[in-house]
Design a protein around this motif. Structure first.
Motif, PDB file in Angstrom:
ATOM      1  N   ALA A 185       0.839  -1.200   0.000  1.00 33.35           N
ATOM      2  CA  ALA A 185       0.000   0.000   0.000  1.00 33.35           C
ATOM      3  C   ALA A 185       0.874   1.250   0.000  1.00 33.35           C
ATOM      4  CB  ALA A 185      -0.919   0.010   1.223  1.00 33.35           C
ATOM      5  N   GLY A 186       1.974   1.220   0.755  1.00 30.67           N
ATOM      6  CA  GLY A 186       2.900   2.344   0.769  1.00 30.67           C
ATOM      7  C   GLY A 186       3.564   2.538  -0.575  1.00 30.67           C
ATOM      8  N   TYR A 187       3.921   1.424  -1.205  1.00 31.63           N
ATOM      9  CA  TYR A 187       4.525   1.505  -2.547  1.00 31.63           C
ATOM     10  C   TYR A 187       3.575   2.161  -3.533  1.00 31.63           C
ATOM     11  CZ  TYR A 187       5.333  -0.122  -7.297  1.00 31.63           C
ATOM     12  OH  TYR A 187       5.464  -0.180  -8.663  1.00 31.63           O
ATOM     13  N   ARG A 188       2.299   1.810  -3.446  1.00 29.70           N
ATOM     14  CA  ARG A 188       1.322   2.392  -4.372  1.00 29.70           C
ATOM     15  C   ARG A 188       1.175   3.886  -4.142  1.00 29.70           C
ATOM     16  NH1 ARG A 188      -2.553  -2.826  -3.552  1.00 29.70           N
ATOM     17  NH2 ARG A 188      -1.781  -4.049  -5.330  1.00 29.70           N
ATOM     18  N   ARG A 189       1.219   4.317  -2.876  1.00 24.78           N
ATOM     19  CA  ARG A 189       1.170   5.756  -2.593  1.00 24.78           C
ATOM     20  C   ARG A 189       2.398   6.445  -3.173  1.00 24.78           C
ATOM     21  NH1 ARG A 189      -0.510   3.698   2.418  1.00 24.78           N
ATOM     22  NH2 ARG A 189       1.552   4.119   3.343  1.00 24.78           N
ATOM     23  N   PHE A 190       3.545   5.788  -3.050  1.00 26.12           N
ATOM     24  CA  PHE A 190       4.785   6.336  -3.608  1.00 26.12           C
ATOM     25  C   PHE A 190       4.692   6.480  -5.125  1.00 26.12           C
ATOM     26  CE2 PHE A 190       8.628   4.839  -5.854  1.00 26.12           C
ATOM     27  CZ  PHE A 190       9.413   5.981  -5.722  1.00 26.12           C
ATOM     28  N   ARG A 191       4.160   5.471  -5.790  1.00 21.70           N
ATOM     29  CA  ARG A 191       4.023   5.536  -7.250  1.00 21.70           C
ATOM     30  C   ARG A 191       3.114   6.695  -7.654  1.00 21.70           C
ATOM     31  NH1 ARG A 191       6.664   3.140 -11.472  1.00 21.70           N
ATOM     32  NH2 ARG A 191       4.682   3.099 -12.579  1.00 21.70           N
ATOM     33  N   ASP A 192       2.055   6.907  -6.862  1.00 19.90           N
ATOM     34  CA  ASP A 192       1.087   7.951  -7.199  1.00 19.90           C
ATOM     35  C   ASP A 192       1.622   9.350  -6.917  1.00 19.90           C
ATOM     36  OD1 ASP A 192      -0.743   6.100  -8.061  1.00 19.90           O
ATOM     37  OD2 ASP A 192      -1.852   6.017  -6.167  1.00 19.90           O
ATOM     38  N   SER A 193       2.311   9.518  -5.780  1.00 21.27           N
ATOM     39  CA  SER A 193       2.702  10.873  -5.369  1.00 21.27           C
ATOM     40  C   SER A 193       4.204  11.126  -5.392  1.00 21.27           C
ATOM     41  CB  SER A 193       2.182  11.149  -3.949  1.00 21.27           C
ATOM     42  OG  SER A 193       2.752  10.222  -3.017  1.00 21.27           O
ATOM     43  N   GLY A 194       5.009  10.071  -5.331  1.00 22.79           N
ATOM     44  CA  GLY A 194       6.454  10.270  -5.263  1.00 22.79           C
ATOM     45  C   GLY A 194       7.192   9.993  -6.557  1.00 22.79           C
TER      46      GLY A 194
ATOM     47  N   THR B 246       5.422   9.131 -10.040  1.00 27.86           N
ATOM     48  CA  THR B 246       4.737   9.578 -11.256  1.00 27.86           C
ATOM     49  C   THR B 246       4.832  11.090 -11.492  1.00 27.86           C
ATOM     50  OG1 THR B 246       3.203   7.708 -11.134  1.00 27.86           O
ATOM     51  CG2 THR B 246       2.527   9.591 -12.483  1.00 27.86           C
TER      52      THR B 246
END
Length: 224
Positions: free
Chosen positions: A21-30, A32
């Motif tokens: 879940a943290g990785y997905r947040r990173f992909r979205d905000s950190g 992309t």
């Protein structure tokens, strides 16, 4: 049912799910929104600062200094220690990272960051792991034995328990690492030539205040 090779229970993926879940947040905000920066980083790194910090989960240098990927080269270990320069056989992980940072990356500063409530420094002060076997505390005891000499005056003046003694030990550990850094010929040479600066810092978990070590006196004061 437990997987004997990993020690995890089948179906119990709560920890992994949290990481994903943290990785997905990173992909979205950190990642992309900053593709250009990551494209540059894919070609190499040019950090100007190396930070030696503790492995403690509460003191992440990237978070404390609010830096982006590629800005700092970080080495973390128990009690944020730098061993003295030595050429004996063995696996010298910290020394290898230091050599890479100084000789290849050519960092301009090395920051040693100690912190409050450090378990490694507390164990060095109490010597509670002294005499234990590897796998039962012996690896830790051997590592923090680097602080034995610095421990003596701390224990003599403050005892071996309580926050005043622990804080003195935590800050003494930073001074030990700074001193050991200067035992490396490549570091000593660059410091004397003005190409490299060594700094000691201390982060107090309890109040979130960063302290900077005076390079002449070795005393710590809060950053204004």
């Amino acid at each position: 049912m437990t997987d004997s090779s990993t020690g995890t229970s089948a179906g119990d993926n709560r920890v992994l799910d949290g990481l994903i879940a943290g990785y997905r947040r990173f992909r979205d905000s950190g990642w992309t929104p900053h593709r250009e920066r990551w494209a540059r980083l894919s070609e190499g790194q040019q950090p100007e600062v190396m930070i030696v910090a503790c492995s403690d989960s509460r003191v992440d240098p990237s978070q404390i200094f609010d830096v982006d990927p590629g800005e700092i080269f970080v080495v973390r270990n128990v009690a944020a220690l730098v061993p003295p320069f030595e050429t004996s056989p063995g696996h010298h992980g910290v020394s290898a990272a230091l050599e890479f940072a100084v000789q290849v990356l050519k960092v301009k500063e090395i920051v040693v960051m100690g912190h409050g409530m450090c378990g490694g420094c507390k164990a060095a002060l109490t010597q509670e792991l002294h005499g234990t076997e590897p796998g039962e505390g012996g690896f830790i005891a051997d590592w923090i034995s680097m602080l034995d000499e610095a421990r003596a005056p701390v224990a003599a003046e403050f005892g071996t328990s309580g926050r005043p003694a622990e804080r003195e030990m935590e800050q003494a550990a930073v001074r030990v690492s700074i001193e050991n850094l200067m035992s490396f010929p490549c570091v000593r040479h660059k410091v004397k030539n003005g190409e490299l600066t060594l700094r000691g810092t201390f982060f107090a978990i309890s109040d979130g205040v960063l302290h900077l070590m005076d390079q002449k006196t070795g005393e710590f004061a809060p950053v204004a």
